[in-house]
Design an enzyme around this catalytic site. Structure first.
Site, PDB file in Angstrom:
ATOM      1  N   TYR A  33       0.974  -1.209  -0.002  1.00 56.71           N
ATOM      2  CA  TYR A  33       0.045   0.076  -0.040  1.00 56.71           C
ATOM      3  C   TYR A  33       0.854   1.248   0.153  1.00 56.71           C
ATOM      4  O   TYR A  33       2.022   1.095   0.384  1.00 56.71           O
ATOM      5  CB  TYR A  33      -0.868  -0.011   1.207  1.00 56.71           C
ATOM      6  CG  TYR A  33      -0.186   0.408   2.636  1.00 56.71           C
ATOM      7  CD1 TYR A  33       0.509  -0.632   3.275  1.00 56.71           C
ATOM      8  CD2 TYR A  33      -0.732   1.547   3.021  1.00 56.71           C
ATOM      9  CE1 TYR A  33       0.942  -0.272   4.411  1.00 56.71           C
ATOM     10  CE2 TYR A  33      -0.084   1.853   4.170  1.00 56.71           C
ATOM     11  CZ  TYR A  33       0.912   1.178   5.064  1.00 56.71           C
ATOM     12  OH  TYR A  33       1.447   1.148   6.078  1.00 56.71           O
ATOM     13  N   LYS A 148       6.291  -2.137   2.222  1.00 59.32           N
ATOM     14  CA  LYS A 148       5.033  -1.539   2.713  1.00 59.32           C
ATOM     15  C   LYS A 148       4.173  -2.530   2.658  1.00 59.32           C
ATOM     16  O   LYS A 148       3.337  -2.224   1.570  1.00 59.32           O
ATOM     17  CB  LYS A 148       4.939   0.125   2.122  1.00 59.32           C
ATOM     18  CG  LYS A 148       3.789   0.888   2.943  1.00 59.32           C
ATOM     19  CD  LYS A 148       4.219   2.236   2.434  1.00 59.32           C
ATOM     20  CE  LYS A 148       3.233   3.224   3.034  1.00 59.32           C
ATOM     21  NZ  LYS A 148       3.260   3.436   4.633  1.00 59.32           N
ATOM     22  N   GLU A 181      12.049   2.955  14.193  1.00 58.69           N
ATOM     23  CA  GLU A 181      11.124   4.093  13.617  1.00 58.69           C
ATOM     24  C   GLU A 181       9.898   4.115  14.522  1.00 58.69           C
ATOM     25  O   GLU A 181       9.714   3.358  15.589  1.00 58.69           O
ATOM     26  CB  GLU A 181      10.851   3.763  12.328  1.00 58.69           C
ATOM     27  CG  GLU A 181       9.977   2.380  11.909  1.00 58.69           C
ATOM     28  CD  GLU A 181       9.863   2.323  10.218  1.00 58.69           C
ATOM     29  OE1 GLU A 181       9.598   3.201   9.620  1.00 58.69           O
ATOM     30  OE2 GLU A 181       9.780   1.009  10.057  1.00 58.69           O
ATOM     31  N   LEU A 206      11.032   1.546   7.114  1.00 58.26           N
ATOM     32  CA  LEU A 206      10.305   1.870   5.972  1.00 58.26           C
ATOM     33  C   LEU A 206      11.376   2.992   5.201  1.00 58.26           C
ATOM     34  O   LEU A 206      11.357   3.907   6.329  1.00 58.26           O
ATOM     35  CB  LEU A 206       8.745   2.274   6.130  1.00 58.26           C
ATOM     36  CG  LEU A 206       8.080   2.646   4.770  1.00 58.26           C
ATOM     37  CD1 LEU A 206       7.741   1.267   4.053  1.00 58.26           C
ATOM     38  CD2 LEU A 206       7.004   3.293   4.999  1.00 58.26           C
TER      39      LEU A 206
HETATM   40  N1  PDD Z   1       2.649   5.288   7.245  1.00 58.06           N
HETATM   41  N2  PDD Z   1       7.400   4.215   8.862  1.00 58.06           N
HETATM   42  C1  PDD Z   1       6.369   3.280   8.784  1.00 58.06           C
HETATM   43  C2  PDD Z   1       6.292   1.947   9.432  1.00 58.06           C
HETATM   44  C3  PDD Z   1       5.085   3.778   7.935  1.00 58.06           C
HETATM   45  O1  PDD Z   1       3.956   3.057   7.985  1.00 58.06           O
HETATM   46  C4  PDD Z   1       5.144   5.091   7.338  1.00 58.06           C
HETATM   47  C5  PDD Z   1       3.864   5.562   6.779  1.00 58.06           C
HETATM   48  C6  PDD Z   1       6.305   5.841   7.381  1.00 58.06           C
HETATM   49  C7  PDD Z   1       6.457   7.241   6.974  1.00 58.06           C
HETATM   50  O2  PDD Z   1       6.674   7.012   5.634  1.00 58.06           O
HETATM   51  P1  PDD Z   1       5.989   8.361   4.505  1.00 58.06           P
HETATM   52  O3  PDD Z   1       6.873   9.610   4.767  1.00 58.06           O
HETATM   53  O4  PDD Z   1       6.342   7.687   3.182  1.00 58.06           O
HETATM   54  O5  PDD Z   1       4.705   8.487   4.726  1.00 58.06           O
HETATM   55  C8  PDD Z   1       7.326   5.290   8.114  1.00 58.06           C
HETATM   56  C9  PDD Z   1       1.356   5.693   6.459  1.00 58.06           C
HETATM   57  C10 PDD Z   1       1.322   7.180   6.332  1.00 58.06           C
HETATM   58  C11 PDD Z   1       0.383   4.986   7.083  1.00 58.06           C
HETATM   59  O6  PDD Z   1       0.340   3.617   7.378  1.00 58.06           O
HETATM   60  O7  PDD Z   1      -0.718   5.517   7.162  1.00 58.06           O
END
Ligand code: PDD
Length: 291
Positions: A33, A148, A181, A206
């Site tokens: 996703y 992801k 993270e 991620l």
């Molecule tokens: N989450 N780390 C994890 C485990 C994440 O699920 C996400 C993003 C990030 C940040 O990634 P980005 O900057 O590309 O959004 C880091 C999304 C927003 C979610 O699951 O809602």
């Protein structure tokens, strides 16, 4: 203005959209996703999200997705049809629907679902002023956090614990005491030496799109920055901690496990980078924060 969905290119009001009960995303979490911000009707950092989706698809052998150009055209159409100015585009690509059996099915097309929903980014600007609270928790996820995938049970359980504790986000810690993270964010710290640090890219985190953009902005601003892991003990002594994610996009963390982080208020590095990140949002989308 309304939340909308696309299932394999077919449009529906969000409540009417359906996938099959044997969809592999549903049964196995055999899917990827993306969550992408759109502001002013325009997608932010879209190419980086698309690149990550393609990288994930290659990593798990998910073949047969529409081309990037087709995915982009569908995403833009969905946002146009929703008539929402600001929101989140959710995109999920599964290995399709077929009789339940673990190995990859043959001759089955992937299922590509997209939704567009409103999101209040201005609320984040207010949160940025106060800062948010973190709760340290063991990182109980699988060993390919760079993919992801929709296998989000560990993140769901962590977020529920965070909510019950009255905090905002988890700070995941490995058995060795290393901070990886957040449950849905990347984590950063400014050490007592003034150096900005975040976990290097690896299977433990991620590769966040916002992480990448903030790294570029930090380097462009000439800030001392290192992609180096830090421990929970170091995080407790940090001058600043902050989070980045699509929905953040950059939020200072002012409490960790109930104790103040640094001065207990958003610090100068987080403020500076948040301002630069909103600047980049405006540059790409023309968005201005409502006054
Ligand atoms: N989450 N780390 C994890 C485990 C994440 O699920 C996400 C993003 C990030 C940040 O990634 P980005 O900057 O590309 O959004 C880091 C999304 C927003 C979610 O699951 O809602």
């Amino acid at each position: 203005m309304s939340a909308r969905a696309l299932v394999n290119g077919h449009a529906f009001p969000i409540g009417k959209a359906r996938v099959a009960v044997e969809d592999r995303g549903l049964q196995f979490g055999d899917s990827l996703y993306e969550v992408v911000a759109f502001l002013n009707g325009r997608l932010f950092d879209w190419d980086k999200h698309l690149w990550r989706l393609e990288r994930g698809a290659a990593a798990i052998g998910l073949a047969g997705l529409p081309s990037p150009a087709v995915i982009a055209a569908r995403a833009r159409r969905l946002i146009r049809q929703s008539r929402l100015p600001d929101g989140l585009l959710y995109l999920q690509a599964s290995r399709g629907s077929s009789r339940r059996d673990h190995p990859f099915p043959h001759g089955v097309a992937p299922t590509l679902v997209m939704t567009a929903r409103r999101f209040d980014f201005a609320q984040r600007i207010r949160q940025q002023e106060t800062g948010v609270a973190l709760l340290s928790l063991p990182d109980q996820r699988w060993k390919r956090c760079d993919i992801k995938s929709t296998n989000l049970l560990a993140a769901v359980l962590a977020k529920e614990e965070v909510r019950r504790a009255g905090a905002f986000e988890a700070l995941f810690v490995t058995e060795d005491g290393v901070v990886t993270e957040g449950a849905s964010t990347n984590l950063w710290m400014v050490g007592p030496d003034g150096v900005l640090r975040t976990h290097p890219l690896s299977a433990a985190i991620l590769p966040g799109v916002s992480r990448d953009t903030v790294l570029e902005l930090a380097r462009g601003a000439g800030l001392p920055v290192e992609e180096r892991a830090f421990t929970l003990a170091e995080a407790r002594r940090a001058q600043e901690l902050f989070l980045t994610s699509t929905t953040g996009p950059l939020l200072p963390a002012t409490r960790l496990d109930g104790a103040p982080v640094g001065s207990g208020t958003p610090g100068p590095v987080a403020r500076e980078l948040a301002a630069r990140l909103w600047g980049e949002v405006s540059r790409q989308t023309g968005w201005r924060a409502p006054r």
